[in-house]
Design a protein around this motif. Sequence first.
Motif, PDB file in Angstrom:
ATOM      1  N   GLU A  54      -9.690  -6.789  -1.530  1.00  0.00           N
ATOM      2  CA  GLU A  54      -8.306  -7.062  -1.123  1.00  0.00           C
ATOM      3  C   GLU A  54      -8.027  -8.524  -0.786  1.00  0.00           C
ATOM      4  O   GLU A  54      -6.912  -9.000  -0.954  1.00  0.00           O
ATOM      5  CB  GLU A  54      -7.959  -6.214   0.114  1.00  0.00           C
ATOM      6  CG  GLU A  54      -7.861  -4.736  -0.176  1.00  0.00           C
ATOM      7  CD  GLU A  54      -7.831  -3.888   1.095  1.00  0.00           C
ATOM      8  OE1 GLU A  54      -7.827  -4.451   2.208  1.00  0.00           O
ATOM      9  OE2 GLU A  54      -7.828  -2.658   0.962  1.00  0.00           O
ATOM     10  N   SER A  55      -9.042  -9.202  -0.252  1.00  0.00           N
ATOM     11  CA  SER A  55      -8.792 -10.561   0.259  1.00  0.00           C
ATOM     12  C   SER A  55      -9.776 -11.564  -0.322  1.00  0.00           C
ATOM     13  O   SER A  55     -10.977 -11.312  -0.354  1.00  0.00           O
ATOM     14  CB  SER A  55      -8.966 -10.592   1.783  1.00  0.00           C
ATOM     15  OG  SER A  55      -7.966  -9.869   2.419  1.00  0.00           O
TER      16      SER A  55
ATOM     17  N   ALA B 126      -4.155  -9.044   6.955  1.00  0.00           N
ATOM     18  CA  ALA B 126      -4.839 -10.178   6.315  1.00  0.00           C
ATOM     19  C   ALA B 126      -4.113 -10.567   5.020  1.00  0.00           C
ATOM     20  O   ALA B 126      -4.049 -11.751   4.659  1.00  0.00           O
ATOM     21  CB  ALA B 126      -6.297  -9.832   6.030  1.00  0.00           C
ATOM     22  N   ASN B 127      -3.552  -9.573   4.324  1.00  0.00           N
ATOM     23  CA  ASN B 127      -2.806  -9.866   3.096  1.00  0.00           C
ATOM     24  C   ASN B 127      -1.442 -10.503   3.371  1.00  0.00           C
ATOM     25  O   ASN B 127      -0.845 -11.084   2.468  1.00  0.00           O
ATOM     26  CB  ASN B 127      -2.625  -8.607   2.235  1.00  0.00           C
ATOM     27  CG  ASN B 127      -3.879  -8.225   1.477  1.00  0.00           C
ATOM     28  OD1 ASN B 127      -4.183  -7.063   1.317  1.00  0.00           O
ATOM     29  ND2 ASN B 127      -4.634  -9.215   1.004  1.00  0.00           N
TER      30      ASN B 127
ATOM     31  N   ASN C  87      -1.590  -4.916   4.510  1.00  0.00           N
ATOM     32  CA  ASN C  87      -2.498  -5.149   5.637  1.00  0.00           C
ATOM     33  C   ASN C  87      -2.327  -6.572   6.135  1.00  0.00           C
ATOM     34  O   ASN C  87      -1.924  -7.471   5.398  1.00  0.00           O
ATOM     35  CB  ASN C  87      -3.936  -4.703   5.334  1.00  0.00           C
ATOM     36  CG  ASN C  87      -4.774  -5.749   4.636  1.00  0.00           C
ATOM     37  OD1 ASN C  87      -4.665  -6.952   4.888  1.00  0.00           O
ATOM     38  ND2 ASN C  87      -5.632  -5.289   3.738  1.00  0.00           N
TER      39      ASN C  87
ATOM     40  N   HIS D 178      -9.673   0.901   8.200  1.00  0.00           N
ATOM     41  CA  HIS D 178      -9.614   0.052   7.007  1.00  0.00           C
ATOM     42  C   HIS D 178     -10.597   0.600   5.998  1.00  0.00           C
ATOM     43  O   HIS D 178     -11.758   0.847   6.332  1.00  0.00           O
ATOM     44  CB  HIS D 178      -9.960  -1.410   7.366  1.00  0.00           C
ATOM     45  CG  HIS D 178      -9.871  -2.349   6.206  1.00  0.00           C
ATOM     46  ND1 HIS D 178     -10.845  -3.269   5.899  1.00  0.00           N
ATOM     47  CD2 HIS D 178      -8.908  -2.487   5.253  1.00  0.00           C
ATOM     48  CE1 HIS D 178     -10.479  -3.951   4.817  1.00  0.00           C
ATOM     49  NE2 HIS D 178      -9.312  -3.486   4.411  1.00  0.00           N
TER      50      HIS D 178
ATOM     51  N   VAL E   4      -1.099 -13.083   5.010  1.00  0.00           N
ATOM     52  CA  VAL E   4      -1.397 -14.502   4.756  1.00  0.00           C
ATOM     53  C   VAL E   4      -1.252 -14.812   3.260  1.00  0.00           C
ATOM     54  O   VAL E   4      -0.710 -15.854   2.885  1.00  0.00           O
ATOM     55  CB  VAL E   4      -2.826 -14.860   5.229  1.00  0.00           C
ATOM     56  CG1 VAL E   4      -3.131 -16.325   4.959  1.00  0.00           C
ATOM     57  CG2 VAL E   4      -3.002 -14.538   6.700  1.00  0.00           C
ATOM     58  N   ASP E   5      -1.711 -13.894   2.415  1.00  0.00           N
ATOM     59  CA  ASP E   5      -1.564 -14.094   0.962  1.00  0.00           C
ATOM     60  C   ASP E   5      -0.097 -14.117   0.556  1.00  0.00           C
ATOM     61  O   ASP E   5       0.306 -14.923  -0.280  1.00  0.00           O
ATOM     62  CB  ASP E   5      -2.296 -12.981   0.196  1.00  0.00           C
ATOM     63  CG  ASP E   5      -3.806 -13.071   0.379  1.00  0.00           C
ATOM     64  OD1 ASP E   5      -4.382 -14.084  -0.031  1.00  0.00           O
ATOM     65  OD2 ASP E   5      -4.393 -12.130   0.930  1.00  0.00           O
TER      66      ASP E   5
ATOM     67  N   PHE F 175      -5.972 -20.415   2.846  1.00  0.00           N
ATOM     68  CA  PHE F 175      -6.126 -19.151   3.575  1.00  0.00           C
ATOM     69  C   PHE F 175      -6.698 -19.381   4.983  1.00  0.00           C
ATOM     70  O   PHE F 175      -6.088 -18.978   5.979  1.00  0.00           O
ATOM     71  CB  PHE F 175      -7.026 -18.201   2.772  1.00  0.00           C
ATOM     72  CG  PHE F 175      -7.094 -16.793   3.303  1.00  0.00           C
ATOM     73  CD1 PHE F 175      -6.192 -15.818   2.878  1.00  0.00           C
ATOM     74  CD2 PHE F 175      -8.067 -16.418   4.227  1.00  0.00           C
ATOM     75  CE1 PHE F 175      -6.262 -14.519   3.364  1.00  0.00           C
ATOM     76  CE2 PHE F 175      -8.139 -15.122   4.719  1.00  0.00           C
ATOM     77  CZ  PHE F 175      -7.238 -14.167   4.285  1.00  0.00           C
TER      78      PHE F 175
ATOM     79  N   LEU G  88       1.189 -17.502   1.521  1.00  0.00           N
ATOM     80  CA  LEU G  88       0.690 -18.545   0.594  1.00  0.00           C
ATOM     81  C   LEU G  88       1.380 -18.438  -0.769  1.00  0.00           C
ATOM     82  O   LEU G  88       1.730 -19.456  -1.382  1.00  0.00           O
ATOM     83  CB  LEU G  88      -0.829 -18.424   0.424  1.00  0.00           C
ATOM     84  CG  LEU G  88      -1.682 -18.790   1.650  1.00  0.00           C
ATOM     85  CD1 LEU G  88      -3.134 -18.387   1.428  1.00  0.00           C
ATOM     86  CD2 LEU G  88      -1.595 -20.281   1.971  1.00  0.00           C
TER      87      LEU G  88
ATOM     88  N   ARG H 237      -9.531 -18.628  -1.023  1.00  0.00           N
ATOM     89  CA  ARG H 237      -8.375 -19.235  -1.701  1.00  0.00           C
ATOM     90  C   ARG H 237      -7.828 -20.396  -0.869  1.00  0.00           C
ATOM     91  O   ARG H 237      -7.891 -20.376   0.369  1.00  0.00           O
ATOM     92  CB  ARG H 237      -7.282 -18.195  -2.019  1.00  0.00           C
ATOM     93  CG  ARG H 237      -6.383 -17.836  -0.874  1.00  0.00           C
ATOM     94  CD  ARG H 237      -5.285 -16.870  -1.280  1.00  0.00           C
ATOM     95  NE  ARG H 237      -4.162 -17.560  -1.920  1.00  0.00           N
ATOM     96  CZ  ARG H 237      -2.984 -17.009  -2.179  1.00  0.00           C
ATOM     97  NH1 ARG H 237      -2.779 -15.732  -1.879  1.00  0.00           N
ATOM     98  NH2 ARG H 237      -2.014 -17.695  -2.740  1.00  0.00           N
TER      99      ARG H 237
ATOM    100  N   TRP I  79     -14.573 -12.338   9.046  1.00  0.00           N
ATOM    101  CA  TRP I  79     -14.052 -11.034   9.504  1.00  0.00           C
ATOM    102  C   TRP I  79     -14.360 -10.766  10.971  1.00  0.00           C
ATOM    103  O   TRP I  79     -13.625 -10.061  11.650  1.00  0.00           O
ATOM    104  CB  TRP I  79     -14.537  -9.907   8.592  1.00  0.00           C
ATOM    105  CG  TRP I  79     -14.049 -10.104   7.195  1.00  0.00           C
ATOM    106  CD1 TRP I  79     -14.809 -10.187   6.060  1.00  0.00           C
ATOM    107  CD2 TRP I  79     -12.684 -10.313   6.762  1.00  0.00           C
ATOM    108  NE1 TRP I  79     -14.017 -10.433   4.965  1.00  0.00           N
ATOM    109  CE2 TRP I  79     -12.717 -10.520   5.363  1.00  0.00           C
ATOM    110  CE3 TRP I  79     -11.446 -10.363   7.410  1.00  0.00           C
ATOM    111  CZ2 TRP I  79     -11.562 -10.748   4.613  1.00  0.00           C
ATOM    112  CZ3 TRP I  79     -10.298 -10.597   6.675  1.00  0.00           C
ATOM    113  CH2 TRP I  79     -10.366 -10.780   5.285  1.00  0.00           C
TER     114      TRP I  79
ATOM    115  N   LYS J  39       0.831  -1.210   0.000  1.00  0.00           N
ATOM    116  CA  LYS J  39       0.000   0.000   0.000  1.00  0.00           C
ATOM    117  C   LYS J  39       0.862   1.255   0.000  1.00  0.00           C
ATOM    118  O   LYS J  39       0.332   2.352  -0.112  1.00  0.00           O
ATOM    119  CB  LYS J  39      -0.930   0.008   1.221  1.00  0.00           C
ATOM    120  CG  LYS J  39      -2.025  -1.045   1.194  1.00  0.00           C
ATOM    121  CD  LYS J  39      -3.274  -0.500   0.514  1.00  0.00           C
ATOM    122  CE  LYS J  39      -4.354  -1.547   0.326  1.00  0.00           C
ATOM    123  NZ  LYS J  39      -4.771  -2.120   1.585  1.00  0.00           N
TER     124      LYS J  39
END
Lengths: 84, 191
Positions: free
Chosen positions: B15-16, A42-43, A40, B182, A45-46, B23, A49, B20, B47, A19
């Motif tokens: 964004e998420s 949560a990302n 962020n 957010h 985790v991406d 995850f 992965l 997937r 969430w 970001k």
Amino acid sequence: MTTEALMEKLKGIVKPYVKSEEGFKNMTENSDFLNDLKINSANLVDVILDIETEFDIIIDNDSMEKMLNVKAAMDIITTKLNEK
Amino acid sequence: MTGNDIVDITAAAVESNWKRTGFLEKIFTQIEQEYIDNAAAPTQMVWRLWTMKESAYKIYTRQFGGRFFAPQKLSCSLLNKNTGLVTINHISYQTITSTANDYIYTIAWPEACADFYSACFAIPGQHSTSQQQFIYEKLIAHYAGIQCADKNNFIVLKEKNNIPFLYCKKEKIKIPVSITHHGSYAAFTIN
């Protein structure tokens, strides 16, 4: 794999989640994924992965716990690759 | 002392992709995955559990220091539609979650500290620096208002690890606050 090559691959992986353009432009081993690159959580985790897929490794929970900056990610990837 | 976390549902959808492969398994315990499997609205459950973990993490690291990324160590149990419990290393935090159409917002607090003020609001603009300024101003306006004090006496600062507090310049005291942002939504809590 050389450190430079690893860094290039990692840049490609984190880019979609970054970001902070400024943080990405100046990305070094010392960059923090959350504070500097503004990824962020949560990302994150991406990112993990995507690293698993790209390098065909498994990042266990103990390794994931440390995955907060570029240096830690590079160390973990290198260790996992050497274990193969 | 409180911790809070907000997820903008619209921003999260962009964004998420929680569907997937891998995850959910990286983030959630077996019990939490069952909550999601059995939920009428699984996206909201994802969430809700996530914001519970994040808000508890914020208090835990404020209390004990350190940083880590171990979402499974923050284990959630749901008590009713809004309330829950997050446990990490035998320490438990209570949580309350508000679920709106556009956002999910959770506040966590330790047993002994149930007295706090919280505000949750939409924030204008796109630029994160000006949005942050907007949140800080709202927080300062609130606190100056209840203290009948001059707004200029207060400034929001961050300690190492990015932990925020409200600093009262004249009295030289630090008041712990928790701030979350957010997408188009933000919130703060203050004791």
